[in-house]
Design an enzyme around this catalytic site. Sequence first.
Site, PDB file in Angstrom:
ATOM      1  N   ARG A 132       0.835  -1.195   0.000  1.00 29.70           N
ATOM      2  CA  ARG A 132       0.000   0.000   0.000  1.00 29.70           C
ATOM      3  C   ARG A 132       0.877   1.255   0.000  1.00 29.70           C
ATOM      4  O   ARG A 132       0.564   2.246  -0.665  1.00 29.70           O
ATOM      5  CB  ARG A 132      -0.925  -0.016   1.216  1.00 29.70           C
ATOM      6  N   TYR A 151      11.468  21.656  -6.371  1.00 30.89           N
ATOM      7  CA  TYR A 151      12.849  21.863  -6.812  1.00 30.89           C
ATOM      8  C   TYR A 151      13.359  20.593  -7.493  1.00 30.89           C
ATOM      9  O   TYR A 151      12.963  19.480  -7.149  1.00 30.89           O
ATOM     10  CB  TYR A 151      13.768  22.228  -5.647  1.00 30.89           C
ATOM     11  N   PRO A 152      14.227  20.752  -8.493  1.00 31.19           N
ATOM     12  CA  PRO A 152      14.892  19.603  -9.100  1.00 31.19           C
ATOM     13  C   PRO A 152      16.225  19.337  -8.398  1.00 31.19           C
ATOM     14  O   PRO A 152      16.802  20.236  -7.767  1.00 31.19           O
ATOM     15  CB  PRO A 152      15.111  20.046 -10.542  1.00 31.19           C
ATOM     16  N   MET A 153      16.707  18.123  -8.489  1.00 30.93           N
ATOM     17  CA  MET A 153      17.998  17.787  -7.885  1.00 30.93           C
ATOM     18  C   MET A 153      18.647  16.638  -8.649  1.00 30.93           C
ATOM     19  O   MET A 153      17.992  15.910  -9.390  1.00 30.93           O
ATOM     20  CB  MET A 153      17.829  17.392  -6.416  1.00 30.93           C
ATOM     21  N   GLN A 191       5.322  14.612   0.501  1.00 33.52           N
ATOM     22  CA  GLN A 191       6.179  14.802  -0.671  1.00 33.52           C
ATOM     23  C   GLN A 191       5.774  13.892  -1.816  1.00 33.52           C
ATOM     24  O   GLN A 191       5.191  12.830  -1.617  1.00 33.52           O
ATOM     25  CB  GLN A 191       7.642  14.552  -0.310  1.00 33.52           C
ATOM     26  N   SER A 229      22.892  14.181   1.200  1.00 29.94           N
ATOM     27  CA  SER A 229      22.724  15.517   0.630  1.00 29.94           C
ATOM     28  C   SER A 229      23.995  16.332   0.698  1.00 29.94           C
ATOM     29  O   SER A 229      24.385  16.992  -0.269  1.00 29.94           O
ATOM     30  CB  SER A 229      21.594  16.267   1.364  1.00 29.94           C
TER      31      SER A 229
END
Length: 489
Positions: A132, A151-153, A191, A229
């Site tokens: 699920r 935002y792109p990354m 998100q 990150s």
Amino acid sequence: MREPPQTDEGWYALHDFRRIDWAAWRDAPERERDRAVEEGVEYLETHEAVDDADDGASAVFAMVGHKADLLIVHLRPTLDALSTAERRFDRTALGAFTEQSTSYVSVTEVSGYVSDAYFAEDEEEVDAGLRRYIEGKLEPDIPDDQYVSFYPMSRKRGEQDNWYDLPFERRREMMEEHGEHGREFGGRVKQIVASSVGLDDWEWGVTLFSEDPTDLKDIVYEMRYDEASARYSEFGPFYVGRRFPPNDLPAFLAGESVPAEEGGHAHGEGEEHAHGESEEHAHGEGESEEHHGGDDDDIRGELEDLNIYAGKPHGEDVYATVLYSEADADALFEEVDGLRSNFDHYDTHVKTAVYDALDRDRRAVVSIWDTASAADTAAGFLSELPEVVSRAGEESGFGTMGMFYTVKPEHQEDFVEKFETVGGLLADMEGHGETDLMINLEDENDMFIASQWRSKEDAMGFFRSDEFSDTVSWGRDVLADRPRHVFLA
């Protein structure tokens, strides 16, 4: 050695950013503006209802800053459907007053970092809860939360720090750490992460949603300290805005605040979402704010004065989330058991169990954690369980007080009989709503009482009563340990 993680793809995503030619808008005759508004509202409503495709979702946002005025987000099962949606907007009278300042194309994705079992040939090994969760990632709803950040990354491919040179297990380890820190924002930030490798200039497009724009800042800021990150990520431009319903388009074009109604995003009365879900479910029952402090603290102090142990907020030193479901007990347990096996991987997980009501067709799913953020994250997963009807604290009146009891086995029947007696007294008390005795499906000696009251004063009247005092005294002989009075509202 090449070790790319396996991937599975879901819906395609288009982030369509538009600038409005405000000079042309001001100079246009009123009839042209009226036509543009009419066609614009019709387009947005049609696409939010997903009348143009078999499945998907759409939403419109008012953007802040010079990069764009509008953002229209589309999720559709095919790339062709995105292309059609994009061109249909250009054909509207409103589209003639806009230019596409930028756009982003991607596709929702899950990878082997999430689960090896999902990609195994025998899919029966994948528990219902994980399945699920993955389905929600591949075919996501667009949250109704007011604010959005996109935002792109990409992952770095430098000479010293190259993500794609790392062994799979090392990458998975960093992704697990990254995900664990992200889950601390559960209940506050949602998100949609979509892959754009081979589809657009960056490798992923990330869209964050929250009721509080500072949460959007905080999650990006704090997670940049994760190694995944700090060493291996590069970020593109950020775009921020606020969602509004299509019928607020005239207010947006007039320079007024949107959403026009106070309290945030508001659909038309009775309007349903693309999947036939009501507005109530689209907000994610089980994702509403917990209430800490305030009345909780006052009540605890008053109970302490009465020598009634109330524990700390949401338990002794734990936090509970409770959802109610009318699904079949066995089917519900199977799904909860699947989620629980995933919860058990986290040190903050204390307990998750399904309780069956003694006197009516209702189940309670109780999940207890060491931290409030972990409980909120769990609530997000649990809210997708079948036939969830409410979350503790969402019903009318003052709210629910939950009481957990562990009964000595030889007194289990005595305890149930005592509850029925007390239940009869409660039914006649001023301000009492409903009280249910819920029994753990796996342990009949583990019980949870959910009591609904109109006001704090009404609830305190019961706790000050002789009947409650007599029940407490009687309980000392039949309970295996000290009861926990857990406030859920």
